[in-house]
Write a protein that holds these residues in place. Structure first.
Motif, mmCIF file in Angstrom:
data_model
loop_
_atom_site.group_PDB
_atom_site.id
_atom_site.type_symbol
_atom_site.label_atom_id
_atom_site.label_comp_id
_atom_site.label_asym_id
_atom_site.label_seq_id
_atom_site.Cartn_x
_atom_site.Cartn_y
_atom_site.Cartn_z
ATOM 1 N N ASP A 131 57.466 55.239 42.377
ATOM 2 C CA ASP A 131 56.305 54.889 43.201
ATOM 3 C C ASP A 131 56.285 55.615 44.540
ATOM 4 N N ASN A 132 57.401 56.172 44.956
ATOM 5 C CA ASN A 132 57.451 56.909 46.221
ATOM 6 C C ASN A 132 56.846 58.308 46.118
ATOM 7 N N PHE A 133 56.488 58.721 44.895
ATOM 8 C CA PHE A 133 55.970 60.071 44.667
ATOM 9 C C PHE A 133 54.583 59.998 44.047
ATOM 10 N N ARG A 134 53.793 61.057 44.255
ATOM 11 C CA ARG A 134 52.472 61.134 43.644
ATOM 12 C C ARG A 134 52.191 62.581 43.243
ATOM 13 N N MET B 212 62.999 62.179 53.212
ATOM 14 C CA MET B 212 62.041 61.129 52.882
ATOM 15 C C MET B 212 62.025 60.014 53.919
ATOM 16 N N ASP B 213 63.045 59.959 54.781
ATOM 17 C CA ASP B 213 63.125 58.933 55.817
ATOM 18 C C ASP B 213 62.505 59.431 57.107
ATOM 19 N N ASP B 214 61.867 58.544 57.831
ATOM 20 C CA ASP B 214 61.328 58.882 59.150
ATOM 21 C C ASP B 214 62.405 58.606 60.186
ATOM 22 N N VAL C 21 59.578 64.732 55.859
ATOM 23 C CA VAL C 21 58.333 64.999 55.142
ATOM 24 C C VAL C 21 57.311 63.952 55.580
ATOM 25 N N PRO C 22 56.115 64.352 56.007
ATOM 26 C CA PRO C 22 55.114 63.356 56.390
ATOM 27 C C PRO C 22 54.585 62.620 55.170
ATOM 28 N N LEU C 23 54.133 61.401 55.377
ATOM 29 C CA LEU C 23 53.489 60.677 54.287
ATOM 30 C C LEU C 23 52.299 61.487 53.777
ATOM 31 N N GLN D 13 49.430 72.197 40.913
ATOM 32 C CA GLN D 13 49.926 70.833 41.002
ATOM 33 C C GLN D 13 51.006 70.768 42.076
ATOM 34 N N GLN D 14 51.085 69.640 42.752
ATOM 35 C CA GLN D 14 52.158 69.414 43.707
ATOM 36 C C GLN D 14 52.522 67.936 43.716
ATOM 37 N N ILE D 15 53.738 67.648 44.160
ATOM 38 C CA ILE D 15 54.192 66.272 44.288
ATOM 39 C C ILE D 15 54.356 65.969 45.765
ATOM 40 N N VAL D 16 53.727 64.874 46.204
ATOM 41 C CA VAL D 16 53.758 64.490 47.610
ATOM 42 C C VAL D 16 54.513 63.177 47.773
ATOM 43 N N LEU D 17 54.899 62.908 49.024
ATOM 44 C CA LEU D 17 55.583 61.661 49.360
ATOM 45 C C LEU D 17 54.531 60.569 49.544
ATOM 46 N N ALA D 18 54.429 59.682 48.569
ATOM 47 C CA ALA D 18 53.403 58.637 48.608
ATOM 48 C C ALA D 18 53.796 57.490 49.528
ATOM 49 N N SER D 19 55.084 57.196 49.629
ATOM 50 C CA SER D 19 55.582 56.124 50.497
ATOM 51 C C SER D 19 57.053 56.378 50.767
ATOM 52 N N ARG D 20 57.537 55.823 51.861
ATOM 53 C CA ARG D 20 58.944 56.012 52.198
ATOM 54 C C ARG D 20 59.808 54.980 51.460
ATOM 55 N N PRO D 21 60.895 55.429 50.864
ATOM 56 C CA PRO D 21 61.720 54.495 50.102
ATOM 57 C C PRO D 21 62.514 53.559 50.998
#
Length: 346
Positions: free
Chosen positions: A21-24, A55-57, A65-67, A6-14
């Motif tokens: 919701d920023n994590f998946r 988490m910021d671009d 971290v890339p989306l 299992q892993q948690i990825v950056l789903a969207s930038r806050p």
């Protein structure tokens, strides 16, 4: 642990403070080792404020971290497969494995750890990057001297508590700043600070400054900066001539994006800040601990015996289960943790 990875990825930038919701959470097959690689089963992973910046671009000292990319971070675990001559199955290693139950590595940048010498989770806190950050920043840029006054915010966190305890052991007056009466009690009763001021009890920097003046009657010689915001506003006018300010973080502004945009920050980056530095002959040093890994051995040799004999104490805030990491991280950014935040996976 499941037979799946299992892993948690950056789903969207806050925008502002992160939300769930920023994590998946994603699931896949446990990876296998390629030539020269190892597979690590992660036992503990670290949660640290710097992760919010990733988490910021935005331009920073490290790439964002890339989306849809795995959230980054330090972790420690056990080698379960090896095709690398330097590591055997059963070895315990620490590295940048990220928010995941398993990871592959070619062995670069890893450190072997001995769970019989120190609890595995300590390698992510008191004896790992945060503790090392506190030690290096204080000794290299704080240059403490007996009889001086040191102030450190986030006093019960792994960086602040290391700074305060080391300074106290060297004969300084140590005043912490923390969020809440319970944390202030921890700073004094558990970590041995001389005093601690609850910043949440004051709405303005000027009110916080008045409380600090009661605990720092001779002014402030060293301010270890890891918060910014209202705390910096309160402390800066109290700095003594030739004071030192090591800067390793600014958690109060992390949710404002890469460079921050609040009116409060703009007042701090204007003429008043620079004039205060000039007329008080202050030394202000920003540092990123990843530039100084060559000093880690010195840190371990100095602080390891102090931890073993009780001169340095630690405190951990342990969350169980990878799926609960986002909530724990959000809580960390809001100051809801007590001690070093880690996630236990095994």
């Amino acid at each position: 642990m499941s037979d799946k990875m299992q892993q948690i990825v950056l789903a969207s930038r806050p925008t502002g403070a992160p939300t769930a919701d920023n994590f998946r959470l994603e699931e896949s097959q446990i990876p296998t080792a390629g030539p020269g690689e190892i597979v690590v089963e992660v036992h503990y992973m670290s949660l640290d404020p710097y992760m919010r910046g990733r988490m910021d671009d935005a331009k920073s000292y490290a790439a964002p971290v890339p989306l849809d990319g795995k959230m980054e971070g330090g972790a420690v675990g056990r080698v379960i497969e090896s095709r690398n001559d330097k590591y055997a199955v059963g070895d315990h290693v620490m590295g940048a494995f990220g928010w995941a139950t398993h990871a592959t590595s070619d062995g670069e940048g890893l450190a072997r750890v001995d769970p019989d010498q120190v609890p595995l989770s300590y390698t992510l806190g008191v004896m790992g990057m945060p503790g090392f950050t506190g030690w290096f920043g204080l000794m290299e840029h704080g240059r403490p001297k007996e009889g001086e006054t040191l102030v450190v915010a986030a006093a019960t966190g792994p960086v602040g508590s290391m700074v305060g305890q080391l300074a106290k052991s060297m004969g300084l007056r140590v005043v912490g700043i923390a969020g809440g009466a319970d944390k202030c009690s921890l700073a004094v009763d558990h970590f041995g600070f001389d005093a601690c001021v609850d910043h949440r009890a004051f709405d303005s920097a000027s009110d916080l400054r008045r409380a600090l003046k009661e605990e720092c009657p001779d002014g402030i010689d060293i301010y270890f900066e890891n918060v910014g915001g209202k705390v910096l506003e309160a402390v800066l006018p109290m700095m003594n001539a030739f004071g030192r300010i090591p800067i390793c973080g600014m958690i109060a502004w992390y949710n404002e994006g890469g460079l921050g945009a609040s009116a409060q920050e703009q007042t701090l980056t204007g003429p008043r800040l620079w004039r205060t530095i000039l007329v008080n002959f202050l030394s202000v040093n920003g540092f990123i601990i990843s530039n100084h890994w060559d000093r880690m051995g010195e840190f371990h040799a100095t602080v390891g015996p102090m931890l073993a004999d009780g001169r340095i104490k630690t405190l951990e805030d342990v969350t169980e289960g990878l799926e609960n990491a986002p909530e724990a991280f959000i809580n960390l950014l809001e100051g809801g943790n007590n001690g070093k935040a880690v996630v236990k996976l095994v």
